[in-house]
Each structure stands twice: as C-alpha cells, then as structure tokens.
Design an enzyme around this catalytic site. Structure first.
Site, PDB file in Angstrom:
ATOM      1  CB  SER A 182     -37.803  -2.813   0.070  1.00 21.39           C
ATOM      2  OG  SER A 182     -38.451  -3.774   0.876  1.00 21.39           O
TER       3      SER A 182
ATOM      4  CB  SER B 134     -38.134  -6.866  -0.381  1.00 22.63           C
ATOM      5  OG  SER B 134     -38.454  -5.699  -1.112  1.00 22.63           O
TER       6      SER B 134
ATOM      7  CE  LYS C 259     -37.482  -5.572  -4.734  1.00 19.71           C
ATOM      8  NZ  LYS C 259     -37.986  -4.661  -3.677  1.00 19.71           N
TER       9      LYS C 259
HETATM   10  N1  GLN Z   1     -39.817  -4.918   5.360  1.00 17.26           N
HETATM   11  C1  GLN Z   1     -41.058  -4.307   4.983  1.00 17.26           C
HETATM   12  C2  GLN Z   1     -42.086  -5.375   4.684  1.00 17.26           C
HETATM   13  O1  GLN Z   1     -41.776  -6.489   4.884  1.00 17.26           O
HETATM   14  C3  GLN Z   1     -40.860  -3.398   3.795  1.00 17.26           C
HETATM   15  C4  GLN Z   1     -40.777  -4.120   2.514  1.00 17.26           C
HETATM   16  C5  GLN Z   1     -40.687  -3.228   1.322  1.00 17.26           C
HETATM   17  O2  GLN Z   1     -40.361  -2.053   1.432  1.00 17.26           O
HETATM   18  N2  GLN Z   1     -41.022  -3.784   0.175  1.00 17.26           N
HETATM   19  O3  GLN Z   1     -43.159  -5.117   4.255  1.00 17.26           O
END
Ligand code: GLN
Length: 492
Positions: free
Chosen positions: A178, A154, A79
C-alpha cells in the site's frame, strides 16, 4: 512566491532556515492549493486548516530561535489510518466516521515534535484493504496523472496529494504493497521499511504482523528526511525493534551503485499479467543502473506462485481478529434502535463495514475456525516461512532484488475488477511484507498512456539506507522523479 510547492524538502528546509519564506506562508500556500485543486483530486478526507496555521506559527517561532529541527515548519499529510488527537480518524470507513482519537499515533507525535505541520488526513481504502482507494466510504480519489484513473491503494490519498502538489510529503502504510503500489501509480518514491522499524502504535490495525508505516514523497531524498523523523524504537509497540536508527539523509550517498549486485528473479518477469510497457520501463531502469556500475544477476524465487494465496489467508485472518473490536459498543458506528446485544453487533457491523472488509472478515474467520485452522492458517504460516527463506537464500548472492512494483499502470476508476483479479495485481509486493523486508518504489518512466511506471527494489533486513541511497543516485542520473502531472502545474 508562487512556486513553493515545487521545492524539495531540503530546499524547503533551507528556505525556512534562511527566512526566505515563513512556515505560515508555506502552510497558506498549500491550503490554498488544496482548496482550489483538491475538489478535482479528492485526496483529503479532512483538511485541518486552523490547526495547520497554529502549528506553522509555532514552527516559525522555533525557527526564529535558531535551533529548529531540519523539518520544522514543513507541511505534510497523514494517511487517515494514523490516530490524530482531536481530529477525526476514519480509516476510510463509515465505522469510524465519528471517531475522534483521544491520542496521537507515535508517527504523528514524532512528526509534531519535529515541528512538521499537519495539513490534514488523506483518503485510503477502508481499513487499508484494497489497491485502488475506491473501497473508501468517502468515495474514490483520482490519479493526478489522469483523473479518470485510480491513484492505487490503499494509501491512494497520500500518493495523489503528493503527486498533485497538495502536500510535499505524506505518511502511508504498507501491509501488502500500500505504499509502493500507489507510489508506482502516481510516479512517486515510497519506502516500506523493515517490519519493526516504524512504530505501529496508534496506526489502525489491518494485519498486525504485516503492517508497517513509511514515507511517500517525490524523491528518495525527501523520503529520507521523513524517515529520519518517524523511524525508531517505541516501547508502546511490542513489535518495534530496539536498534540504532540510521541517519538516512547523511547516508544518501553511502551505497555505491558501482559493484552492486542486483538480483533479477526469473519468475517475476514471466508473470502472465505483466504489462509490456511496465516490463520495458523496468528493464530500461535496470540497464541504467548497470551503466552506473551495477551487475545484474539472474536469480530464482521459487515461491512466487504462493504469494497471493498465502497473503490472502494470513492478512484476512489477522483482520478478522483485529476488526472484532468494532462492535458498536464503545466507539465507532452504532446502528439505530438495536433490539438486543446481538442485533447491536450484527447491524452495527453490517451497516458500518463496506463489502470488501466484510468479505475479508468472512474469509479470515473461516480460515481461523476450529475445523479449518490447520488446513489453512497453519499451512499459510508454514508457507510464509518458506517465502522468507527463499529471499534469505537469494540475499546470499545479491545485495538487492529488482521487480516491478505492480504488473500494470493505474486502472480506470470503476473498472470493477473481480476480487481475484484485484488480488493478483499485488503479486510483486505481498512477499516483502510476508518476509518483513524493506522495499522501495522509484518512478522510472511512463507507459503509452503517459501513466507512471515504478521499479521496486527489495533489500535485506534494515537496508533502508541502502535502498534510499541507490534510488537517490539513480535520481541524480535521471529525471523521472521531477516530472509533474498537468494538475500539479496548475496554480491556485
Ligand atoms: N492491496 C493489498 C490488500 O488489499 C495490500 C493493502 C495494504 O498494503 N494495506 O490487502
């Protein structure tokens, strides 16, 4: 061999050790697939072909010597939130489009030390804020199962790359879902470890008390192999825990599903936005686990309604603080011709950050400001503790807790949900991070549009081995994790 991308991590490891193919052949195979197929998926931000081949040659030399690590010579994608020395690390942001890290994240260093071969850096929502990967400065990534759909976020690039067979495994990070939600949207297995199990050093910070890195792969077995490499104490991360690391691969059959008590939270299955197909597939998977000997126990998690508001105060508060370092001075984006220092800060930040990141910085700054700190931030911290206690109480009576990973399957690209609609989609994943618990997503079937559905299992602290083991055994009795999207069947 034309089907190297169909082999599991164990098969790749054995094939390399027995010299059925070389690491260079394997890297070339994946690089060719990326060149031909990724223009349709757009999972990679940076492909590190030259470095991958050099690393593969080095791995081949170690493999010949006979004492290589189990994963030596196996490719992976990181990532683009993990710092990679000498290679651009963007976190999906214009702010870091010119950032070349002077050091490796611990996760990256550990992967290198084991002889894993880095194919490149994969796309993500900007600074890991989002659930679709559309918040990336580099544009949307497609879901390999339906190219007009999002892969989730994400860690959407990680999920899409693995689901399209453009990498056998990938790293992801999970602050509020995410790893689990994109794994769910793309039909993969993904593990969010206990907070403190995987080092955050060199992992670009979103919300530090919630962020945790972990593996994304086709199966629990593949995840276990990567966990064996990345887990462990790191003196460079003050929240990393100094506790013995399990052998996740050796323990894959360590937990008996027979006799396992699985908690089913009443509140979770009554959520208004829960899609009927998702509910049905998750219930079928639980039935299967029941057939395998588990006992399903209805439980209460009374704090469910508080998950979204609590997370969406704490995470932006921490983000507003973490992201204050991007000021256009030492590294990252700097605006043209600043008039003075204030203009430099203002324009560098307004031009360098996307809309969702700016929204969260504003919310977080507001919640932390002198007049509102007690009413919002302190209150959210107190509720966070109650959420944790809710789980601990549940674990007195059950071994793991089952839930969907997401209330729906993958959305259409450009669906343009409002922020609140988007945030509500995180209902099943946020609490795990607020409590610091481990949880895993496993693919358990498809909806009526042939999109993958995921089951989430939440464990008590340090139960990574148990979670991987349960999913591994489920995967010995089912074949959902072996299904491949049409695009993954294409040959390069
Ligand atoms: N969807 C969640 C957010 O927008 C989690 C994102 C994540 O785990 N980085 O914060």
């Amino acid at each position: 061999m034309t089907d190297l991308h169909r082999l599991s991590i164990r098969e790749l490891s054995e094939g390399l050790k027995q010299a059925q193919f070389s690491s260079r052949e394997l890297a070339e195979h994946y690089l060719k697939r990326i060149a031909h197929i990724d223009p349709k998926v757009k999972s990679y931000v940076t492909v590190t072909a030259e470095q991958a081949l050099a690393e593969a040659d080095a791995a081949d030399a170690v493999l010949k010597s006979g004492n290589a690590h189990a994963l030596a010579g196996i490719p992976l994608a990181h990532k683009d939130i993990f710092c990679t020395q000498g290679i651009k690390t963007t976190a999906g942001s214009k702010m870091l489009d010119n950032f070349i890290s002077p050091y490796d994240a611990t996760v990256v260093a550990k992967a290198k030390a084991a002889g894993l071969v880095t194919l490149g850096k994969v796309n993500m929502d900007e600074f890991a804020m989002g659930s679709t990967s559309e918040n990336s400065y580099f544009g949307a990534t497609s879901n390999p199962w339906a190219l007009d759909r999002v892969p989730g976020g994400s860690s959407g690039g990680s999920a899409a790359a693995v689901a399209a067979d453009l990498a056998p495994i990938a790293t992801g990070t999970d602050t509020g879902g995410s790893i689990r939600q994109p794994a769910s949207f793309c039909g993969l297995t993904g593990l969010k470890p206990t907070y403190g199990r995987v080092s955050r050093f060199g992992m670009i910070a979103y919300a530090s008390s919630l962020d945790q890195g972990g593996p994304m792969a086709r199966s629990a077995e593949d995840c276990a192999y990567l966990m064996n490499v990345i887990a462990g104490h790191d003196a460079k991360d003050s929240t990393s825990i100094n506790k013995e690391v399990d052998d996740y691969v050796a323990n894959l059959n360590g937990t008996a599903v027979k006799g396992l008590r699985i908690g089913i939270p009443k509140q979770y299955f009554n959520v208004a936005g829960l899609d009927a197909d998702v509910k049905a597939r998750v219930e079928e998977s639980l039935k299967k686990l029941e057939e395998m000997g588990a006992t399903l126990v209805e439980i209460d998690l009374n704090m469910t309604e508080a998950y979204v508001p609590t997370y969406y105060l704490i995470a932006p508060a921490e983000a507003s603080s973490n992201l204050s370092r991007y000021d256009g001075v030492r590294y990252g984006y700097r605006c043209e011709n600043p008039k003075d220092i204030l203009d430099l800060y203002k324009r560098s930040r307004s031009e360098g950050f996307g809309a969702e990141v700016q929204r969260r910085i504003l919310i977080g700054t507001y919640a932390l400001s002198a007049g509102y700190y007690d009413a919002y931030y302190v209150k959210a911290q107190k509720v966070r503790r109650l959420i944790q206690q809710d789980f601990l109480k549940a674990f007195e009576n059950v071994d793991v807790i089952a839930a969907p990973s997401a209330p729906t399957t993958a959305y259409k690209i450009g669906a343009n949900l409002s922020p609140t609609e988007m945030y509500l989609g995180d209902i099943y994943t946020l609490a795990v991070n607020l409590a610091g618990l481990p949880a895993i997503n496993a693919p358990v079937g498809f909806d009526q549009d042939s999109l993958p559905v995921g089951l989430q299992l939440i464990g008590n602290y340090w139960s990574e081995s148990q979670l991987l083991s349960i999913v591994h055994q489920y995967q010995q009795h089912t074949d959902w994790h072996t299904k491949r999207a049409a695009i993954a069947e294409e040959n390069a």
